[in-house]
Design a protein around this motif. Sequence first.
Motif, PDB file in Angstrom:
ATOM      1  N   ALA A  42       0.832  -1.208   0.000  1.00 33.83           N
ATOM      2  CA  ALA A  42       0.000   0.000   0.000  1.00 33.83           C
ATOM      3  C   ALA A  42       0.866   1.258   0.000  1.00 33.83           C
ATOM      4  O   ALA A  42       0.556   2.247  -0.680  1.00 33.83           O
ATOM      5  CB  ALA A  42      -0.930  -0.008   1.204  1.00 33.83           C
ATOM      6  N   HIS A  46       0.975   4.100  -2.884  1.00 36.44           N
ATOM      7  CA  HIS A  46       0.733   5.508  -2.550  1.00 36.44           C
ATOM      8  C   HIS A  46       1.822   6.392  -3.153  1.00 36.44           C
ATOM      9  O   HIS A  46       1.542   7.484  -3.680  1.00 36.44           O
ATOM     10  CB  HIS A  46       0.686   5.682  -1.032  1.00 36.44           C
ATOM     11  N   ARG A  49       1.226   7.301  -6.565  1.00 39.95           N
ATOM     12  CA  ARG A  49      -0.055   8.000  -6.698  1.00 39.95           C
ATOM     13  C   ARG A  49      -1.164   7.031  -7.110  1.00 39.95           C
ATOM     14  O   ARG A  49      -2.035   7.342  -7.917  1.00 39.95           O
ATOM     15  CB  ARG A  49       0.060   9.157  -7.690  1.00 39.95           C
ATOM     16  N   ARG A  50      -1.083   5.866  -6.506  1.00 30.64           N
ATOM     17  CA  ARG A  50      -2.096   4.831  -6.696  1.00 30.64           C
ATOM     18  C   ARG A  50      -2.550   4.376  -5.320  1.00 30.64           C
ATOM     19  O   ARG A  50      -2.014   4.786  -4.292  1.00 30.64           O
ATOM     20  CB  ARG A  50      -1.520   3.654  -7.476  1.00 30.64           C
ATOM     21  N   ALA A  51      -3.554   3.483  -5.311  1.00 29.55           N
ATOM     22  CA  ALA A  51      -4.077   2.974  -4.049  1.00 29.55           C
ATOM     23  C   ALA A  51      -4.247   1.465  -4.149  1.00 29.55           C
ATOM     24  O   ALA A  51      -4.265   0.900  -5.244  1.00 29.55           O
ATOM     25  CB  ALA A  51      -5.424   3.632  -3.729  1.00 29.55           C
ATOM     26  N   ASP A  54      -6.631  -0.012  -6.516  1.00 33.73           N
ATOM     27  CA  ASP A  54      -6.326  -0.081  -7.949  1.00 33.73           C
ATOM     28  C   ASP A  54      -5.881  -1.477  -8.375  1.00 33.73           C
ATOM     29  O   ASP A  54      -5.791  -1.762  -9.568  1.00 33.73           O
ATOM     30  CB  ASP A  54      -5.229   0.924  -8.314  1.00 33.73           C
ATOM     31  N   SER A  78      -8.997  -4.568  -1.686  1.00 34.39           N
ATOM     32  CA  SER A  78      -9.076  -4.180  -3.091  1.00 34.39           C
ATOM     33  C   SER A  78     -10.191  -4.873  -3.865  1.00 34.39           C
ATOM     34  O   SER A  78     -10.623  -4.376  -4.906  1.00 34.39           O
ATOM     35  CB  SER A  78      -7.751  -4.497  -3.784  1.00 34.39           C
TER      36      SER A  78
END
Length: 224
Positions: A42, A46, A49-51, A54, A78
Amino acid sequence: MREVVDGVFEVGIGYVNVHLVVTDDGVVLVDTGLPRRSVKIAQVLHGMRRAIGDVHTVLLTHHHPDHSGGLAEVRRRSGARIVAHQADVPYVTGAERAVYSHPLLKLSSLLMGTPEPAPVDDVVTTDGYSPLPGFTAVHTPGHTAGHLSFLLDRSGGILFAGDAAAGKRGGRVGRTPKMVTADLDEQARSVAKLAGLEFEHAVFGHGRAISGRAVDRFREFAAV
């Protein structure tokens, strides 16, 4: 974390590598690392710039705890689809429990902890199955009966070898430790199968990635 090729990232979680593949519709995760360590995934996402949300698919190479330890948590956070081979599914879902005979493996299992059971959505039963566009699942038994490697059609071919082999210093390919391999002869045949493919890059569950005619290193190793 390091980017092996465009859109393919290697993340070290303790002594094991997991891999993130950025696709048009999100992220594919190859293995999930050690139990209770999925927060690292995670954090890396981050930074990109993703989570964790995704992640739409987890491709599992095999059921060992250092590769499947974060599977249940990643799935919860997720909703990702989980792909694994039929022969390893009972260990992933908790229907069967892996038994380790070597004292070091028993101790290691106690220290790591038992992975939380997780469902498998896509059960691989045939060699050469495509779980996602661009990905081919290659059945490479030996380390476990249901071990899978994955070949991605990108940048000349990227092999996710899992523990079918290990990346060694000097861009060499080597074996994973004998004590954690179920069938050494079967594993040797699987390495020979991988050596018959075509790929420029190879990444491993343990050890260093190889770039630039990586398949030639597999062919050299298989010929020994």
